[in-house]
Scaffold this active site. Structure first.
Site, short mmCIF file in Angstrom:
data_model
loop_
_atom_site.label_atom_id
_atom_site.label_comp_id
_atom_site.label_asym_id
_atom_site.label_seq_id
_atom_site.Cartn_x
_atom_site.Cartn_y
_atom_site.Cartn_z
N GLU A 107 30.87 5.85 25.02
CA GLU A 107 32.24 5.39 24.90
C GLU A 107 32.42 3.88 25.07
OE1 GLU A 107 34.73 7.01 23.85
OE2 GLU A 107 33.98 9.07 23.93
N SER A 387 62.94 44.37 -1.08
CA SER A 387 64.30 44.08 -1.58
C SER A 387 65.09 43.11 -0.72
CB SER A 387 65.09 45.39 -1.70
OG SER A 387 64.56 46.17 -2.74
#
Length: 775
Positions: A107, A387
């Protein structure tokens, strides 16, 4: 001779003069460059100071806290944290040197050497690398800067501004001044997100290996040190190859920094990524987390879509959940209050406040497992709606664009999809002949719905539905009239536009996000008008009848003003070939209902075909769940009815009269768009409510969906088999030529329809086999 000497002297004077002039010019250029550089530096320092003065405060408590975001309800009450219930905080003395070396190597290798908190060399190097790759390939942040970012700033790409970077650098320098290197590293190691709700490397060591940090071997330590870069992507359970790749990068940087020997490196990179890894599991989650998990999952997804990282940004997220309603919905589906066919039958449901789009509660299924962010059936879009799509895709557009009345006569007779040999059936395999649009919708007849969509046009109907959040491809076949893929969330959102007289609010789980640096973003909106008031009111009036006397009577709540629509989907021939016993039972069953205060969409069915079919009382489960939940929701709400807008007129009409005739006695109450009603009914078009005519002007619909309806309704003709076969194109042409001759132009209109339908036949052939009998 003298002349020559004079010429030489003059030549030397000219040379020295030119040289002196040239030197003077260069000095001026250098001075200007110096001044410009000085000005840039001074301006940069001034701008840095200007931004830095507004930097948020940062305390040791903040630095030591986990990076998790908190979820809050709309009344400000804390609900839960997105992190683990218990974080294992590792003190500096318990952090092994091996982990320190791994983290620093990968890092920030100059971490112990820099004394600013920022690393100019690394920043310059990352800028060069990014410039070469034409992307953000390398980061220039130190561990201290990353700690500051995780503590008080958002990691969202949209927040990577010059102001934020200046404040980040300033706070990094402050942290560097106030804390030792070992303290900063301790804060960082305990703050990073490690996936699955885990924060801190100590927590991750326990979660992945059931060990402390000191008990990890070199390869395991390297994986833990490398995961914060992308904890989801480097998940050793789901992506072992990517996890191995990241682990080996960490080991290589440790070797390059002389933290491990070549022998240690070779041994570690050859260790299987699964060595010592615990079987995949979940943290012990509280009951509230289990009940809320589907809601939390959607809220997290919504936060991410807005550019934030809910796991790393320390956000205060206000969500729209009604915790009591959420618990009630879960309880109804799981404690036997609502009957289901068997334990494997599943459900997905969404409750929305139509007046602001807030998702009040969501149900991801029955018997939910103790798994974080598991399957959420409420948002699955792979199921046909049956539907329940008809008001959205068929009858709503017919009123909106064609000014149809509820008394519009449609023939429910034998119908074959144009260009195919596929016959369309109603749910009862019967045809009932001529009927009004009101009756067709109440009784959920399929043929009238398909004929209605054919007359509106799929492209235009698709645009109408899209503005309500339901995505139906514009090139779909006519079979979508009786079933289109959508989720309970989308259907609840679409029906909310009917409940609010035409105003659509996109359903949302998050109403507000507050970042640690004090910024607040509100996401509530005023909504947008997507249909005329007349359209919404007339649909609602018909859908009231669905519950009173139609296909949705099981959802009826005494004396409550409500409306809704059923939907069932039958099995395909392929499905029935595998499971012939499923014949005459539905594959999926829906109910979408609403009041003026709440809209609820419910799907019921099975995850897998082999799990069973919806039979017995299970066929009413969707309606019964709606009924129980809506009864609960409305117990403390006003029972308000919808007010008829001025753009709608009504009268009792002689049953089955065509054209509609006003009844002197008896008859059925029918509604008309003002200006399109029979003679004798209040029919003045001058009384229109202007707001009623304004729909969403931001729509991309190019079919005229945003224009006010024409002053006269378009006429239609009916062929011998009763199908409405006048396309919108032929209607316009007919209207321009002679409205009074439209009934005589049936043959030409049928031809136009045939040409129009050919573009849909390929889609119909694929879709209609599976939907020809949907309710």
């Amino acid at each position: 001779m003298a002349d020559n000497n004079n010429m030489k002297r003059e030549s030397r004077r000219d040379y020295h003069g030119r040289r002196s002039s040239g030197n003077h010019l260069w000095m001026k250029i250098i001075k200007w460059i110096f001044l410009i550089v000085l000005l840039v530096v001074v301006s940069g320092i001034g701008l840095f100071a200007f931004y830095a003065k507004d930097a948020p405060n940062i305390s040791q408590d903040q630095l030591q806290s986990g990076g998790t975001s908190g979820l809050y309800t709309n009344d400000g009450k804390f609900l839960l944290s997105l992190g683990s219930e218990k974080r294992i905080y590792v003190k500096n003395k318990d952090i092994p040197q091996q982990l320190r070396d791994a983290v620093v190597s990968v890092e920030d290798k100059r971490f112990y050497k820099d004394h600013l908190g920022v690393d100019p060399i690394r920043i310059a190097g990352s800028m060069l690398t990014n410039a070469k790759s034409n992307s953000i390939a390398a980061g220039g942040s130190t561990i201290t800067q990353q700690l500051v970012k995780l503590t008080v700033f958002s990691t969202a790409a949209s927040q990577r501004t010059l102001k934020r970077k200046a404040q980040e650098a300033w706070l990094a320098m402050k942290v560097q001044h106030e804390f030792s290197k070992d303290q900063i590293l301790e804060f960082y190691i305990n703050k990073v997100f490690m996936n699955y709700g885990n924060y801190g490397m100590g927590t991750a060591a326990n979660y992945y290996y059931n060990k402390t940090l000191k008990q990890l071997d070199l390869a395991q330590t390297a994986l833990i040190a490398g995961m914060p870069n992308a904890p989801v992507a480097y998940d050793p359970y789901l992506y072992p190859q990517k996890a191995r790749y990241r682990r080996n990068i960490v080991l290589k940087t440790m070797l390059e920094n002389d933290k491990i020997t070549k022998s240690q490196y070779n041994q570690a990179i050859n260790e299987p990524i699964t060595k010592g890894l615990r079987p995949r599991h979940s943290n012990n989650e509280s009951k509230i987390r289990k009940i809320d998990d589907p809601y939390i999952k959607e809220a997290i997804s919504e936060v991410k879509s807005k550019g934030f990282d809910p796991y790393n940004d320390n956000l205060k997220i206000t969500i729209n959940i009604d915790q009591k309603a959420q618990k009630k919905l879960y309880k109804l589906a799981n404690n036997g209050s609502v009957p289901f066919t068997n334990d494997k039958m599943q459900v997905g449901a969404t409750v929305v406040d139509p007046n602001n789009g807030h998702v009040v509660a969501i149900l991801g299924g029955r018997h939910l497992p103790s798994v974080q962010l598991g399957l959420d059936r409420a948002v699955q879009t792979g199921r046909s709606t049956g539907s329940s799509i008809k008001p959205v895709l068929d009858y709503g557009p017919a009123i909106q664009y064609l000014n149809w009345s509820t008394a519009k006569m449609i023939d429910d007779s034998k119908y074959v999809y144009p260009g195919t040999n596929i016959q369309l059936y109603d749910w009862d395999n019967k045809y009932d002949g001529m009927m009004t649009m009101r009756k067709a919708l109440e009784q959920s007849r399929n043929v009238p719905a398909v004929k209605t969509l054919a007359e509106v046009g799929v492209k235009r109907a698709s645009a109408f539905a899209r503005r309500m959040g339901v995505n139906v491809p514009a090139n779909s076949g006519l079979s979508v009239a009786i079933g289109a893929n959508a989720s309970s969330l989308q259907m609840a959102g679409a029906y909310s536009a009917f409940a609010t007289m035409g105003i659509y609010h996109k359903p949302q789980f998050v109403s507000k996000i507050e970042t640690p640096d004090g910024l607040t973003r509100n996401y509530d909106s005023n909504g947008v008008r997507v249909m005329k008031k007349s359209t919404a009111y007339m649909i609602t009036d018909m859908l009231k009848g669905v519950i009173k006397r139609g296909s949705g009577t099981s959802a009826k709540i005494a004396n409550l003003h409500q409306a809704g629509k059923t939907g069932t989907v039958k099995y395909s021939d392929e499905d029935l070939a595998k499971y012939p016993g499923y014949n005459s039972t539905p594959k999926d069953s829906w109910f979408v209902g609403y009041t003026r205060s709440y809209v609820m969409g419910v799907w019921t069915g099975y995850d897998n075909l082999k799990d069973g079919t919806i039979s017995g009382v299970g066929q009413q489960s969707a309606q019964l769940l709606y009924k129980s939940m809506m009864t609960y929701l409305m117990r403390n709400k006003q029972n308000l009815d919808w007010k008829q807008p001025k753009s709608v007129v009504g009268a009792r009409i002689v049953n089955n009269s065509n054209p509609p005739e006003v009844a002197t006695s008896g008859g059925t109450w029918q509604l008309f768009v003002r200006g399109h009603a029979p003679a004798g009914i209040g029919n003045s078009a001058t009384s229109y409510d202007e707001d009623d005519e304004e729909t969403d002007t931001n729509s991309s619909d190019s079919t005229g969906a945003n224009s006010p309806a024409t002053a006269e309704s378009r006429s239609s003709s009916t062929s011998e088999n009763g199908s409405t076969n006048q396309s919108s194109r032929s209607q316009r042409a007919s209207s321009q030529q002679s409205r009074t001759q439209s009934s005589a132009s049936s043959q030409a209109q049928s031809s136009a329809t045939s040409r129009s339908d050919r573009s849909e036949n390929n889609n119909d052939r694929r879709e209609q086999e599976n939907s020809s009998s949907n309710d």
